[in-house]
Enzyme design. Structure first.
Site, PDB file in Angstrom:
ATOM      1  N   GLY A  45       0.315  -1.196  -0.138  1.00 27.13           N
ATOM      2  CA  GLY A  45       0.007  -0.122   0.241  1.00 27.13           C
ATOM      3  C   GLY A  45       0.503   1.288  -0.257  1.00 27.13           C
ATOM      4  O   GLY A  45       2.062   1.311   0.767  1.00 27.13           O
TER       5      GLY A  45
ATOM      6  N   SER B 294       2.751   5.271  -5.527  1.00 23.62           N
ATOM      7  CA  SER B 294       3.491   3.986  -6.685  1.00 23.62           C
ATOM      8  C   SER B 294       4.065   4.895  -7.239  1.00 23.62           C
ATOM      9  O   SER B 294       4.323   4.653  -8.622  1.00 23.62           O
ATOM     10  CB  SER B 294       2.857   3.006  -6.891  1.00 23.62           C
TER      11      SER B 294
ATOM     12  N   TYR C 160       9.801   9.918  -4.289  1.00 26.39           N
ATOM     13  CA  TYR C 160       9.376   8.904  -3.797  1.00 26.39           C
ATOM     14  C   TYR C 160      10.322   7.935  -3.114  1.00 26.39           C
ATOM     15  O   TYR C 160      10.126   6.742  -2.603  1.00 26.39           O
ATOM     16  CB  TYR C 160       8.764   8.623  -5.058  1.00 26.39           C
TER      17      TYR C 160
ATOM     18  N   ARG D  17      14.156   0.700 -20.541  1.00 28.05           N
ATOM     19  CA  ARG D  17      14.532   0.371 -20.048  1.00 28.05           C
ATOM     20  C   ARG D  17      13.814  -0.835 -19.092  1.00 28.05           C
ATOM     21  O   ARG D  17      15.337  -1.391 -17.965  1.00 28.05           O
ATOM     22  CB  ARG D  17      14.848   1.497 -19.131  1.00 28.05           C
TER      23      ARG D  17
ATOM     24  N   SER E 220       9.859  -2.795 -11.811  1.00 24.37           N
ATOM     25  CA  SER E 220       8.797  -2.898 -12.806  1.00 24.37           C
ATOM     26  C   SER E 220       8.111  -3.156 -12.902  1.00 24.37           C
ATOM     27  O   SER E 220       8.619  -4.538 -13.849  1.00 24.37           O
ATOM     28  CB  SER E 220       9.361  -1.544 -14.414  1.00 24.37           C
TER      29      SER E 220
ATOM     30  N   ASN F  85      13.972   0.432  -6.908  1.00 24.29           N
ATOM     31  CA  ASN F  85      14.793   0.233  -6.682  1.00 24.29           C
ATOM     32  C   ASN F  85      15.676   1.414  -7.049  1.00 24.29           C
ATOM     33  O   ASN F  85      16.894   2.441  -7.353  1.00 24.29           O
ATOM     34  CB  ASN F  85      14.758  -0.021  -8.650  1.00 24.29           C
ATOM     35  N   HIS F  86      14.363   3.045  -6.925  1.00 23.25           N
ATOM     36  CA  HIS F  86      14.096   3.242  -6.768  1.00 23.25           C
ATOM     37  C   HIS F  86      14.753   4.113  -5.559  1.00 23.25           C
ATOM     38  O   HIS F  86      15.516   5.650  -5.297  1.00 23.25           O
ATOM     39  CB  HIS F  86      12.800   4.417  -7.077  1.00 23.25           C
TER      40      HIS F  86
END
Length: 267
Positions: free
Chosen positions: A71, A74, A139, A177, A168, A111-112
């Site tokens: 949750g 995103s 984020y 990517r 992703s 990954n961010h």
């Protein structure tokens, strides 16, 4: 076994609803958006509410054996919204799990959280999953904070906490990517299954990607938990033939174009 899944109406939550079904397992599904009714033979419990609501989360965590926290927001959004839902919401979730005695929590990181780590850091198997955070967006900051909160609740209270830095997760790679970052829905289910069943993992940070030919992320840490990916984004490569390659910082860093996108602008 009862598994609570937050964000169950979202993209990944929806894909996991069918894929994480198992004999003897009840899925308790929570989202702010009302969920579709149970299908015949489907062992689910539906909860409508927000991860930011302590009372909702306290009730949802009762009698749960594990929690998969999907949750939250995103995408990139304003700092205020990101702070409220992704950071404060994660603390509410973890505190409710602790109070209810939920022994294992799987946190959907990204990954961010490490988007400004350089692709050149990749070793033989890729960039290590526990590389220190280098977020590329608000984020990404919220996901780095999520990992820190998970570490705290493990160290303080002994909860098993696994942070999955998802690349992703779509039915197919969204762009060029994505041939590196893709996590197929079926591999996502295999990964979450490993997170749920691995004995005494403690605190872990792992990458959530398929075994893509072009991946720059290590899957060794996930494999240590029992993850066995079976998909490869390369089968979609022809769809991106002729797509210009990333250049500059977008090609240098794990976060790709997110490293230069405007901060705090919803997308």
């Amino acid at each position: 076994m009862r598994v609570l899944i937050t964000g169950a109406a979202g993209r990944i939550g929806t894909m996991m609803r069918t894929r994480l079904r198992a004999d003897g397992r009840t899925l308790r599904l929570l989202d702010v958006t009302p969920l579709s009714a149970a299908e015949p033979g489907e062992d689910v419990e539906l909860v409508t509410g927000s991860v930011t609501d302590p009372e909702v989360m306290a009730s949802a965590c009762q009698d749960a054996d594990a929690l998969i926290h999907l949750g939250g927001i995103s995408r990139e959004s304003t700092w205020a919204e990101t702070l409220d839902v992704n950071i404060n919401g994660t603390q509410v979730v973890l505190e409710a799990a602790r109070d209810a005695g939920v022994p294992r929590v799987v946190l959907a990181s990204s990954n961010h959280a490490a988007g400004f780590r350089e692709i050149a850091e990749a070793g033989h198997d890729g960039v290590p999953a526990d590389s220190p955070p280098r977020p590329d967006t608000f984020y990404g900051v919220s996901k780095a904070a999520m990992e820190a909160l998970g570490s705290l609740y493990h160290s303080r209270f002994g909860m098993d906490v696994i942070c999955v830095r998802i690349g992703s997760c779509f039915d197919r790679p969204p762009d060029l990517r994505g041939l590196s970052t893709w996590l197929s829905p079926d591999d996502a289910a295999r990964l979450f299954e490993a997170c749920l069943t691995s004995p005494s993992p403690g605190y872990r940070v792992i990458w959530g990607v398929s075994d893509n030919t072009r991946r720059v992320y290590s899957i060794a840490e996930a494999e240590a938990l029992g993850y066995r990916p079976q998909d490869n984004a390369e089968k979609f490569a022809d769809e991106f033939a002729g797509t210009p390659a990333l250049t500059g910082d977008a090609a240098r860093y794990l976060g790709g174009p997110f490293c230069t996108a405007p901060l705090g602008v919803p997308n």
